[in-house]
Design an enzyme around this catalytic site. Structure first.
Site, PDB file in Angstrom:
ATOM      1  CB  CYS A 177      -9.942 -26.220  14.183  1.00 38.54           C
ATOM      2  SG  CYS A 177      -9.681 -24.611  14.965  1.00 38.54           S
ATOM      3  CB  CYS A 178     -12.499 -29.083  17.825  1.00 33.16           C
ATOM      4  SG  CYS A 178     -13.809 -27.870  17.520  1.00 33.16           S
ATOM      5  CB  CYS A 214     -14.281 -20.801  19.042  1.00 34.44           C
ATOM      6  SG  CYS A 214     -13.086 -21.820  19.962  1.00 34.44           S
ATOM      7  CB  CYS A 256     -17.113 -22.272  15.387  1.00 38.83           C
ATOM      8  SG  CYS A 256     -15.739 -22.643  14.276  1.00 38.83           S
ATOM      9  CB  CYS A 264     -15.708 -29.106  20.805  1.00 39.65           C
ATOM     10  SG  CYS A 264     -15.626 -29.725  22.498  1.00 39.65           S
TER      11      CYS A 264
END
Length: 236
Positions: free
Chosen positions: A107-108, A189, A192, A215
């Site tokens: 995702c990062c 984010c 998270c 990240c």
């Protein structure tokens, strides 16, 4: 030489990097987080037109977006670039927007690392707000380093303490991130980011409960996993 300048003189380090060492070839990467106003204020005193890269992941707190707009207007910054992830990659690998629940690293990579690498094309160096005091993983941070992406990273605040940060905010009457009053000390984010527990370091609320502490934008780009798509391997 940047690496021989006094470690406490962040403004000198910053000015030398922007106006001399990497003139026209450097950008500031800012999260517009809890401590970001310091470097943004310093940059505004040197060059309001310096490129400032802001990674808008699509998962940020609305308070962060509002804080960005407030600081940009207050400081007169003229080249803030809001960088979004690839729509094609999101459609292919995160169609429901919940990839963060299954694979935070991927995702990062899609939402931060890959967009940053593309945004930094043409730049020789970039400025970060990292500090030794933020976490154990940053305890050996230097003022100037060769970064994970092969570019030079300049970390003017590397040796600053919490007291230094607080004094600068007070001296320059800088507004704080709206979520700081609620107990957030490091903000990424929304999905998270949590408030740290008493006694934990500032970044402990990031990916809480996971081994993950970064990240990926400050990590080596050879960070692919066997099940990752080839185009997300970030080999440098």
């Amino acid at each position: 030489m940047l690496d021989t300048i006094s470690t406490t003189n962040a403004e000198t380090v910053l000015r030398d990097a922007i106006t001399h060492r990497f003139a026209g070839k450097i950008a500031l990467v800012s999260s517009f987080g809890t401590e970001s106003a310091i470097l943004l204020q310093m940059v505004a005193q040197v060059d309001k037109s310096l490129p400032i890269i802001f990674l808008d992941t699509g998962k940020l707190f609305p308070e962060t977006l509002a804080y960005r707009d407030e600081l940009v207007a207050r400081l007169g910054l003229t080249d803030v670039r809001s960088i979004r992830p690839s729509g094609a990659q999101l459609a292919a690998y995160d169609p429901d927007g919940r990839l963060w629940e299954k694979d935070t690293d991927l995702c990062c990579a899609i939402r931060k690392t890959n967009p940053l690498d593309e945004a930094l094309v043409g730049f020789e160096a970039w400025i970060t707000g990292r500090k030794r005091s933020q976490s154990g993983t940053r305890a050996n941070l230097q003022l100037v380093e060769t970064g994970a992406d092969g570019r030079i990273t300049v970390n003017p605040l590397a040796f600053w303490t919490d007291e230094d940060l607080d004094k600068y905010f007070e001296t320059h009457d800088l507004p704080q991130h709206p979520l700081q009053a609620q107990g957030y000390t490091s903000i990424g984010c929304a999905v998270c980011t949590h408030k740290p527990l008493p006694g934990q370091d500032k970044r402990s609320g990031r990916w809480a409960g996971k081994a993950k502490t970064e990240c990926g934008i400050h990590m080596p780009r050879a960070m692919s996993k066997p099940n990752w798509p080839e185009e997300l391997s970030f080999e440098v």
